[in-house]
Structure formats: C-alpha cells, structure tokens
Design a protein around this motif. Structure first.
Motif, mmCIF file in Angstrom:
data_model
loop_
_atom_site.group_PDB
_atom_site.id
_atom_site.type_symbol
_atom_site.label_atom_id
_atom_site.label_comp_id
_atom_site.label_asym_id
_atom_site.label_seq_id
_atom_site.Cartn_x
_atom_site.Cartn_y
_atom_site.Cartn_z
ATOM 1 N N UNK A 255 0.760 -1.473 -0.042
ATOM 2 C CA UNK A 255 0.256 0.295 -0.175
ATOM 3 C C UNK A 255 0.697 1.294 0.056
ATOM 4 N N UNK A 256 1.991 0.884 0.694
ATOM 5 C CA UNK A 256 2.949 2.682 0.512
ATOM 6 C C UNK A 256 3.567 2.795 -0.070
ATOM 7 N N UNK A 257 3.721 2.310 -1.321
ATOM 8 C CA UNK A 257 4.057 1.721 -2.230
ATOM 9 C C UNK A 257 2.753 2.331 -3.657
ATOM 10 N N UNK A 258 2.327 3.839 -3.084
ATOM 11 C CA UNK A 258 1.044 3.573 -4.621
ATOM 12 C C UNK A 258 1.051 5.062 -4.912
ATOM 13 N N UNK A 259 0.469 5.531 -6.146
ATOM 14 C CA UNK A 259 0.399 6.878 -7.220
ATOM 15 C C UNK A 259 -0.832 7.888 -6.670
ATOM 16 N N UNK B 135 -4.606 21.312 0.555
ATOM 17 C CA UNK B 135 -5.336 21.162 1.684
ATOM 18 C C UNK B 135 -3.277 20.007 2.217
ATOM 19 N N UNK B 136 -2.732 20.372 2.883
ATOM 20 C CA UNK B 136 -1.486 19.209 3.213
ATOM 21 C C UNK B 136 -2.208 18.147 4.285
ATOM 22 N N UNK B 137 -3.299 18.430 5.284
ATOM 23 C CA UNK B 137 -3.590 17.700 5.756
ATOM 24 C C UNK B 137 -4.071 16.618 4.926
ATOM 25 N N UNK B 138 -4.951 17.062 3.712
ATOM 26 C CA UNK B 138 -5.541 15.898 3.011
ATOM 27 C C UNK B 138 -4.242 14.900 2.699
ATOM 28 N N UNK B 139 -3.071 15.760 1.782
ATOM 29 C CA UNK B 139 -1.734 15.141 1.551
ATOM 30 C C UNK B 139 -1.401 14.172 2.494
ATOM 31 N N UNK C 257 0.812 10.379 0.610
ATOM 32 C CA UNK C 257 2.212 11.259 0.011
ATOM 33 C C UNK C 257 3.380 10.885 0.320
ATOM 34 N N UNK C 258 4.107 11.212 1.884
ATOM 35 C CA UNK C 258 5.347 10.512 1.912
ATOM 36 C C UNK C 258 6.031 9.217 1.725
ATOM 37 N N UNK C 259 5.234 8.528 1.470
ATOM 38 C CA UNK C 259 5.441 7.015 0.419
ATOM 39 C C UNK C 259 4.702 6.754 -0.216
ATOM 40 N N UNK C 260 4.707 7.658 -1.185
ATOM 41 C CA UNK C 260 3.636 7.157 -2.544
ATOM 42 C C UNK C 260 4.825 6.684 -2.891
ATOM 43 N N UNK C 261 5.126 6.377 -4.941
ATOM 44 C CA UNK C 261 5.776 6.492 -6.136
ATOM 45 C C UNK C 261 5.815 7.659 -6.164
ATOM 46 N N UNK C 262 5.032 8.584 -6.805
ATOM 47 C CA UNK C 262 4.901 9.495 -7.152
ATOM 48 C C UNK C 262 3.282 9.926 -6.582
ATOM 49 N N UNK C 263 3.207 11.333 -6.895
ATOM 50 C CA UNK C 263 2.257 12.312 -7.110
ATOM 51 C C UNK C 263 2.166 12.955 -8.432
ATOM 52 N N UNK C 264 0.835 12.691 -8.945
ATOM 53 C CA UNK C 264 0.772 12.918 -10.574
ATOM 54 C C UNK C 264 -0.582 14.101 -10.268
ATOM 55 N N UNK D 28 10.191 15.719 -0.408
ATOM 56 C CA UNK D 28 10.877 15.868 -1.880
ATOM 57 C C UNK D 28 9.773 14.140 -2.103
ATOM 58 N N UNK D 29 8.845 14.311 -2.432
ATOM 59 C CA UNK D 29 7.191 13.838 -3.565
ATOM 60 C C UNK D 29 8.136 13.980 -5.296
ATOM 61 N N UNK D 30 8.260 12.667 -5.951
ATOM 62 C CA UNK D 30 8.036 12.858 -6.951
ATOM 63 C C UNK D 30 6.852 13.158 -7.460
ATOM 64 N N UNK D 31 6.584 13.958 -8.480
ATOM 65 C CA UNK D 31 5.825 15.011 -8.674
ATOM 66 C C UNK D 31 5.482 14.948 -10.366
#
Length: 557
Positions: free
Chosen positions: A411-415, A465-469, A474-481, A503-506
């Motif tokens: 689950x933690x390696x998600x988009x 909103x930061x709390x939503x992210x 989002x800290x553990x995601x592969x990338x944010x699109x 430092x999330x890949x975006x």
C-alpha cells in the motif's frame, strides 16, 4: 441598518433556494444570484440601497485581489502582449464604434456618447473570471487572452473616470486635473510598493509566528480593505488598490495560503454583488423600450465579438480568437457604476440610463450560458484543436513505466493522482492496466460518485490542503501526479506538496512558457511535461506501432 439586515436575510434564503433548484439543471450560480435579486425586488418591493451596494462592491475588490495574487509584477510583464497590446486594441476600437452607436441612437452630446461607448466596451471581470476559474479554462489559450484584455480594461477604468471629470469642468482646470491624477497615481503605486516590500512581509511573518489563523485572516482582510481605501483616497477605484496589493503579496511565500483563506469571503460578496445587479432590473422600462433595447443589445454583442475576433485572427487561431471574443461579448459591471455617476452629475436622463442598464444586465445574464457552451460554439467554426487534454503524454507514460518497475503491491508504494477529470481518469485507467496501486483525490462530489460507480479508488478531498495529502500517505507514495486543468489549482497543489518537505516525485503538465515559469524554483523532484510535445510524442508512438504491426504482418505473409 435594520433594513440592510432584513434584505440580507431574505436574499440569503432566496439565493439558497434558487441555486439548489438551478444546480439540478446545471444553471450557473451567477444566474441564481441575479434571479434572487429580481425576485426579492419584485415580490417584496426591496430595492438595492447605498449600504448594500457598497458592501457588494467588495465582491469585485476581493476578486481583483485574488487575481493580483496570481499575477505578480513579473508574471504580469510576461503577459504584456495580452494586456497592453490586445487590451488597448479592444478598448480603443470597440469604444470608438460604440460611441458612434450611442451618439446616433440617442442623439447625445459627443462627449457623453464617448463616455458611454467606452464604458460599454468594458466586459464583466466578475462573471468571466469566476466562470473561467470554475471551469479551469483560465489556463487555456483563450482564457489567458481574455484575462489579459480584462486586466487592461480594469486599468482603463481610471482614465474613463478621469474623462468624466474633465468633461464636467471648465477647460482651464483640465490640465490641473490631469497633473493631479498623475501625481496621485505615482504616490499610490510608490506607497503600496514600499508597504508591500518592506512592511507587509515582516508583518505577515510575525503573524505566522503566532500560529493563529484568526489573526492571519484579520491581517489579510485589513490589507485588502486598507489598500482599497488608500486607492479610493487618491481618487482611484477600490478594485485597483486591491489588485496592486495582490500583486505585491504575490511576491511573498504566503500567497497560496492567503488565497485559500480569502476565497469564501470573495465568493460570498460576489454573490451579493450579483443580487444587487438583479435588484436593479426594471421590467416596466424594459417592456416599454423593448424595440430599442433588443436591437441595441444585438448591436453591442455583435460589435464586441467581431472586433475581438477580427484583430485576434492576426495573432492566434480562428477558434481561439472566437472563444476569446465570445467570452468578452457582454458589458461589464463597471459600466453600471459609470452610468450611475453620469446620472448623479445630471449628464444623462433617467430613460436612457434605464435602457443602458437593461442592456448591460441582459448581456450579463446571457454570459454564463455563452461561456458554458463556448467550446461547442467555436467547434462549429473550426475543427477541434489537435491538442486534447484526454491524451496522456508519452513522457508521463515513460516516467510511470520507470516508476512502476520499482513498485510493489504494498500500500505504501502507490501513486497519488490529484484530479479525476478526463486526464485523471485516463491516468488511472493505465495505472490499473499495469496493476499499480493508486489513490485519487477529487473535490467535485459528482466526479467522486462517478469514480465509485466505475470501481476506481477515488476519494473526496481537497488536494491543496496539506492534511488531505498526509491522509493519502503522500510521504510513502511512488509519485504524485497532478491531473487538473486549472492552472491556479495545479500550482496550489504543487506548492502544498513542496511545503510538506518529503521530496515527493511530482509530475505536472503545463501549457506554455508562462505556466512553466511558475514551477522554475520547485526543484528536481518536480517533473514538467509540455502538452504540445506530449501529444506529438503520443502520435509518433502510435505511428511507430503501426509500422511495427505492418512489418509483422508482412513477415507472417
């Protein structure tokens, strides 16, 4: 005061009822507010008083402030062609033609006809920018051109008001009045610049340290209203002061939080403004002068559309030119204020005032329906542009392919996909096809329900909103699109991700060099994909697949 509260309570109740009904038929909320004004003025006999109109005017003030937030001095200069070239051509040509129309139709003095003509050359900043922002079209080519022309029109209000004073005084005082206005403008700009650069940033920093949202919002309200009154003190419009203040704050790191906090105040006051517009509609005058109002309305709309369309054809595609022209066809809210001032100065009689007011309001009422169907109307004039938001870029696809190889089914390696519009749905479709884990965020409840029915992992939430992210890990995601078409919202989301410090890949798509410049200092973790190049790469990719397929069939044969 009691009358003001009485009007507000009735107006608020009617506005809620009308908009609940209208939204079922996808009628814009602006029409609901104008209908509210018409309803309470006709049924309850209520008329817009000075206090209510004064409060409602601050809807335009807050709108201009938030526009200023998005267009810093640096950003405005990057749009100088749209603002100063397109804007000046539109105002001069349209104003001249409409002045002749007013002169011959009403037999007015040429000076009064000029004021009326140039006032009617103005378009509605409040309606156009609200709808373009809501639909995300503000970041499209025609949206940018419309915005540039609207900004010039707001600046042009100053010489237009000055013209009224010049025509109303003796010739000997004209040079003195012009000199006084120039000096006042210089003092105002220097004063606001000094406050914004050397005082405001320090004050905001001190307020942030208190960690009090109430003090922060109060400070911003004080800044907006204070800058507006300062501009008014020097003889300019409230909205110009707010716009300059917004541009100055745009240079600070607090602009995104300020914009988020001010939007509820802006939308509430804009709604009140449109209610006061509806309260000014006089059906008796409209029916009595229908044979004058309808031809004049048609002439004004036709002239404004043709002027913008014809000169923009020299700089842009016909379809873009037509969409821009249709967006700016209406007469703006500032024209109502100018007509009222003419009446106060006894420069125009009441009958002509009511006819002009009717033309302005009817054109404003038509605008949401025109803007809602502007793309469909333009498509009938020209084939659809090659650029299509539904096509996901091959560059994005290559990045996703690379990241997918690192992705396990944990689950933690998600988009994290921000947006469930057309582009967002296509991204999710391809992620699902590759077996990738993902979470999508969407602030439109209808799209969320659509996603749930399709079995997609989409949730209702505001990605700015930061709390939503944080909640979507989002800290553990592969990338944010970021898959939203609205440039403002895209930048807000990107800033929220950046401010988290993970430092999330975006991955962000952008339309042109102006939009690209917004992300210049974001860092190596933010990957930008240009729409035009993405489409070209996608087409080449498909073409190469066809070559490969043809080669395979020839070998088999």
């Amino acid at each position: 005061m009691d009358n003001l509260v009485y009007i507000f309570i009735i107006a608020a109740g009617c506005a809620i009822l009308f908009n609940l009904i209208f939204r079922k038929y996808e009628i814009p909320t602006i029409i609901g507010y104008i209908a509210t004004g018409v309803f309470i003025s006709q049924l309850f006999g209520l008329k817009s008083n000075h206090d209510l109109s004064f409060v409602a005017e601050f809807g335009i003030v807050f709108l201009m402030f938030t526009i200023g937030l998005e267009f810093s001095i640096k950003h405005l200069m990057s749009m100088k062609k749209y603002v100063f070239l397109y804007g000046s051509i539109q105002m001069i040509v349209t104003g001249f033609i409409l002045s002749l129309l007013a002169f011959y139709m009403f037999g007015l003095d040429i000076k009064i006809a000029i004021i009326i003509g140039f006032a009617m050359a103005l378009s509605s900043t409040a309606i156009v920018l609200k709808i373009l922002n809501d639909t995300g079209h503000i970041s499209k080519k025609y949206g940018r051109k419309a915005l540039g022309i609207l900004l010039f029109q707001d600046i042009a209000v100053i010489p237009l008001l000055l013209m009224m004073d010049i025509f109303d005084i003796e010739d000997g005082s004209v040079s003195s009045l012009i000199l006084t206005s120039i000096i006042s403008a210089v003092i105002l700009i220097v004063l606001l610049y000094f406050i914004g650069k050397y005082i405001l940033s320090r004050v905001l920093n001190a307020v942030i340290q208190t960690n009090s949202k109430e003090i922060f919002i109060t400070t911003i309200l004080f800044t907006v209203i204070g800058a507006s009154f300062l501009a008014h003190y020097f003889g300019f419009s409230y909205s110009l002061g707010a716009f300059i203040a917004g541009m100055l704050i745009a240079e600070t790191p607090y602009k995104h939080q300020i914009e988020t906090d001010l939007i509820p105040f802006r939308d509430l006051l804009l709604g009140l403004f449109f209610i006061t517009v509806g309260m000014q509609i006089n059906f008796a005058v409209i029916f009595t002068n229908l044979l004058i109002i309808i031809p004049m309305l048609i002439c004004v709309l036709f002239i404004k559309i043709m002027v913008v369309y014809l000169f923009l054809m020299m700089f842009a595609r016909k379809k873009t030119a037509l969409k821009t022209a249709l967006s700016l066809a209406q007469v703006g809210e500032f024209a109502l204020a100018i007509f009222t001032l003419l009446s106060v100065k006894n420069m125009i009689d009441d009958r002509i005032l009511q006819i002009l007011t009717a033309v302005v309001i009817i054109s404003m009422v038509l605008t949401p329906f025109i803007l809602k169907n502007v793309v469909k109307i333009a498509d009938k004039m020209e084939e659809q542009d090659i650029l299509d938001d539904e096509i996901i870029s091959s560059q994005e696809q290559d990045i996703m392919d690379e990241l997918t190889s690192k992705n396990s089914m944990e689950l933690k390696e998600h988009f994290v996909v921000c947006g469930y519009g057309r582009l967002g749905r296509e991204i999710i479709r391809q992620l699902k096809a590759k077996g990738c884990s993902y979470i999508a965020l969407e602030s439109d409840l209808n799209l969320v329900e659509r996603g749930k029915k399709s079995g997609d992992n989409v949730y209702y939430g505001d990605a700015t909103q930061k709390n939503t992210l944080e909640k979507v890990c989002i800290k553990d995601c592969v990338a944010a699109i970021i898959a939203v078409s609205n440039e403002q919202k895209s930048e807000l989301i990107a800033n929220s991700i950046k401010d988290l410090g993970y430092d999330v890949n975006t991955i962000i798509r952008f339309a042109d060099t102006i939009e690209k410049g917004l992300y210049r200092d974001f860092g190596d973790h933010f990957h930008l994909v240009k729409e035009r190049e993405a489409v070209a790469n996608a087409i080449i990719r498909k073409a190469l697949e066809c070559v490969k397929d043809k080669f395979s069939r020839s070998v088999d044969g």
